[in-house]
Scaffold this motif. Structure first.
Motif, PDB file in Angstrom:
ATOM      1  N   UNK A  80      85.476  28.176  30.542  1.00  0.00           N
ATOM      2  CA  UNK A  80      85.114  27.357  29.386  1.00  0.00           C
ATOM      3  C   UNK A  80      86.117  27.584  28.270  1.00  0.00           C
ATOM      4  N   UNK A  81      86.598  26.487  27.705  1.00  0.00           N
ATOM      5  CA  UNK A  81      87.565  26.552  26.608  1.00  0.00           C
ATOM      6  C   UNK A  81      86.991  25.840  25.386  1.00  0.00           C
ATOM      7  N   UNK A  82      86.979  26.526  24.250  1.00  0.00           N
ATOM      8  CA  UNK A  82      86.479  25.959  22.987  1.00  0.00           C
ATOM      9  C   UNK A  82      87.535  26.111  21.891  1.00  0.00           C
ATOM     10  N   UNK A  83      88.684  25.459  22.021  1.00  0.00           N
ATOM     11  CA  UNK A  83      89.695  25.561  20.955  1.00  0.00           C
ATOM     12  C   UNK A  83      89.171  24.920  19.677  1.00  0.00           C
ATOM     13  N   UNK A  84      89.512  25.517  18.549  1.00  0.00           N
ATOM     14  CA  UNK A  84      89.005  24.916  17.307  1.00  0.00           C
ATOM     15  C   UNK A  84      90.009  23.990  16.647  1.00  0.00           C
TER      16      UNK A  84
END
Length: 769
Positions: A565-569
């Protein structure tokens, strides 16, 4: 060929016996649909309609078989057992190497394996592509889950320049009622998948005791012709001549319009089993019941054999039951083994059909697996300067996906002559920025949009609002390995699909099956990028029907380590995290993106790490100030929450708020870091004495912090356990308590109450003593 139909009939009887004997022993499985498809299956496999290799089902240019009706897998097991027995008997008799099982029989499903039906380590209860069933080319069984992957496999073959290779899927009329059938029929026509063949067992019954025709209007012709498909069929689906003619017409007949094909066969569910229609669906006769023996009696009389215990109840001892089942399978196979002419004909026929599988295909476009290790694609520190945005620029993070997609596919096209990713969206390609996979990058051309006649090698698919089928199609595409050595390397395409984060659940079913397949199949498979776009309350103006707050949690419903899972801001973190994630041996990467543009921070001026730190899954945005009392650890995730936390950083010292703030962007990437780094960013104690700030639901952050008091101090979009409403971004973020006006006092309270909080934690621990 008509001269062979008498032989077909004997083989059919043997397959029927193997279905019935194995289900009688196991007392579990689906006899009805397995029985009704036997004529279809044998005509397909023995007529030459399908180019395949019984002994080496992994050959890259063999036609692919998908059992969309995955519950009827006893049909496949029984068929393979009979065909393999003919080859084994021929090898034992003549010793010719061409009939020897490869790898000492590791891949051969022989009749002995029928004794392990639906048992751990044996033959699964539904279709799976692994071990002795590599003949099957996707994991199937859940209704509606087999057709989209079949279309994806056909697409992969066409994109690879191997469109002469067919994908043949078996389904029943009940399996055509889920929405995925509608989606797949539209999509397959739109993509021009003339190498896709559906074969429909039209027996008019499912599980419930009523005909399908009582609730579904029309015929298979009505169900496919309006979608532009080529249709053929027979009213005599249990007779060799019409069935054989139909499968040959479907798989090898002229197709001037270059469209997908459907062939239908009128059959009877439970044919010859002693009970028919819905009653035969998923329940075998009780073990050794009189009805079971009545069917065996006909076989014994026809072939002059005697089953052990015929007409008698089952033995009471489990070992004796197994011994009887084994003995009776051996009796059935003796009918084949004693018939030298049949053994010779069947083994020769299978060898001849295997010889129709080409070793090379003219126009094949792959053959450069080096693309999957090309450092220019995965070494994020070497990405061109034009990849990055400068501090002060205002851009949505989803634009980073477009830039990365354009870059990796243009590099693959320029250096390897093919794209790396094939991308599909739900009529949202530009909106979710997945369109980048077809675009140019810095003067290097992209492939553009796929068009079935004008641009059949485009990497960007013109798919409509078909989220479920898009996921299945991309998953199916990623299983097509066209390497000459598919056990050791992958040569095919990776896939990408996108929709709103709020609709992520529409993709979960096929991603789950792909993950299982990738775990267990001995054949190497590709990777899939699952994009949850427009996620979080940041999708403000669309209101709560479109917020991905809870639904994005489906990307976590996998065994640990099977999905990254990737959650770049912000924008610059996106290429970093994608390049890093796809360098790892994990089949699914889930990328969570948001809609609004945010300012690229001046990280150096703010004293926070470079965007390259996102590759590590978590990094410290602000560490404790030395010499001052510590206030606890804050884990922050999401575009607007992180932006607003960064905006208040300069105020913390003045207010005496001494907290550590961690950007928590990927738990899976973080888990792969050295223990020393993980300890420095977030120790176990710091995870216990923590608070969360997230644009998602609080429960989705428990991998970072899950102490008994964490939620009491946290800020999340579900802070009041209610659905958010809608409005401008500022209004919705304020309602979610993720604006600066809520973040700053929450941090202040968290830090100020640390002493009391730790006392409460000690009391909670003491209560357990």
């Amino acid at each position: 060929m008509e001269a062979d139909f008498a032989r077909y009939e004997v083989v059919k009887d043997l397959v029927d016996e193997c279905i019935d004997l194995s289900l009688n022993y196991r007392q579990s499985g689906h006899p009805g649909g397995s029985r009704s498809k036997v004529h279809m299956m044998l005509a397909l496999l023995l007529s030459g309609a399908m180019r395949w290799d019984l002994l080496r089902p992994w050959r890259r240019f063999g036609d692919r078989f998908v059992l969309s009706a995955g519950h009827t897998v006893p049909l496949v097991y029984a068929t393979l057992a009979v065909l393999n027995e003919a080859v084994r008997a021929r090898y034992e008799r003549d010793g010719a190497a061409s009939f020897a099982f490869p790898d000492d029989g590791r891949w051969a499903l022989t009749w002995e394996w029928l004794l392990r039906l639906r048992r751990r380590g044996g033959l699964p209860g539904h279709a799976e592509m692994e071990g002795r069933t590599l003949f099957l080319k996707f994991n199937t069984g859940p209704s509606g889950h087999g057709m989209p992957p079949a279309a994806g496999e056909a697409l992969a073959l066409k994109l690879a320049g191997a469109g002469e290779v067919k994908v043949i899927a078996f389904e029943g009329e009940g399996g055509l009622t889920p929405g995925s059938a509608h989606e797949t029929k539209n999509t397959a026509w739109g993509l021009g998948l003339d190498n896709l063949v559906f074969m429909v067992d039209w027996n008019d019954f499912g599980i419930d005791p009523r005909p399908a025709s009582s609730v579904v209007a029309g015929t298979p012709t009505d169900w496919f012709v309006p979608y532009g498909w080529r249709v053929t069929g027979t009213e005599h689906g249990m007779e060799w001549e019409p069935v054989t003619r139909t499968v040959l017409e479907a798989a090898r007949g002229p197709n001037p319009d270059r469209v997908p094909t459907m062939a239908w066969f009128v059959t009877q569910k439970g044919r010859g089993y002693g009970k028919v229609d819905a009653a035969s669906h998923g329940m075998a006769w009780p073990m050794n019941a009189p009805q079971f023996w009545a069917v065996r009696q006909r076989f014994m009389e026809r072939y002059g054999v005697a089953y052990e215990g015929a007409g008698l109840p089952a033995p009471s001892d489990a070992a004796a039951v197994r011994a009887q089942a084994e003995a009776n399978l051996r009796v059935a196979m003796s009918v084949l083994r004693r018939d030298d002419e049949l053994v010779t004909w069947l083994s020769d026929r299978l060898l001849a059909i295997a010889g129709t599988v080409p070793d090379e295909v003219e126009g094949f476009r792959l053959g450069s697996p080096g693309v999957f290790t090309d450092r220019r694609i995965f070494d994020v520190a070497r990405y061109p300067e034009s990849m990055w945005k400068k501090p002060g620029e205002k851009v949505p993070n989803r634009a980073g996906l477009a830039a990365w997609g354009a870059y990796v596919n243009s590099v693959a096209l320029r250096e390897h002559g093919r794209p790396l990713f094939i991308a599909a969206s739900a009529d949202l390609a530009e909106s979710t920025n997945i369109a980048g996979f077809g675009q140019d990058f810095d003067g290097s051309p992209g492939t553009g949009w796929y068009e079935r006649s004008g641009n059949p090698y485009g990497a960007l698919l013109p798919t409509e609002i078909t989220e479920f089928t898009n996921a299945g199609m991309i998953a199916g595409l990623a299983t097509v390995n066209l390497s000459p050595d598919p056990f050791d390397e992958f040569d095919g395409f990776w896939g990408a699909c996108s929709t709103y984060g709020s609709f992520s659940y529409l993709k979960y079913g096929l991603m789950r099956l792909f993950s299982q397949l990738a775990q267990d199949s001995e054949l190497k498979v590709g990777k899939v990028l699952w994009i949850a776009g427009h996620s979080g309350p940041e999708t403000a103006e669309d209101s709560r029907t479109h917020f991905g707050i809870f639904s994005i949690g489906v990307t976590q419903l996998f065994p640990e380590g099977h999905v990254i899972d990737l959650h770049p801001w912000e924008y610059n973190e996106v290429p970093v995290m994608l390049g890093t994630a796809f360098s790892l041996d994990v089949p699914i990467v889930a990328l969570h993106l948001t809609r609004p543009p945010v300012e690229i921070p001046d990280r150096e001026a703010l004293g926070i790490p470079s965007h390259l730190a996102a590759a590590r899954g978590a990094y410290v945005l602000r560490d404790y100030r030395p010499g001052l009392p510590r206030g606890g650890t804050v884990f922050v995730r999401g575009t607007m929450p992180t932006r607003n936390v960064v905006n208040v950083l300069p105020l913390l010292d003045a207010r005496g708020i001494n907290v550590k703030i961690v950007a928590a962007v990927s738990p899976q990437l973080f888990a792969r870091q050295p223990a020393e780094y993980r300890q420095s960013v977030a120790s176990p104690a710091e995870r216990l004495d923590a608070m969360i700030i997230t644009n998602g639901a609080f429960k989705l952050m428990r991998e970072w912090a899950d102490g008994p008091l964490v939620r009491e101090y946290s800020l999340s979009s579900d802070w009041d356990d209610r659905w958010r409403t809608g409005g401008s971004v500022a209004e919705v973020i304020e309602e979610a308590h993720l604006d600066e006006a809520h973040i700053l006092p929450a941090l202040e309270r968290f830090a100020a109450e640390r002493t009391e909080r730790r006392r409460r934690l000690r009391e909670l621990l003491a209560d357990g003593e």
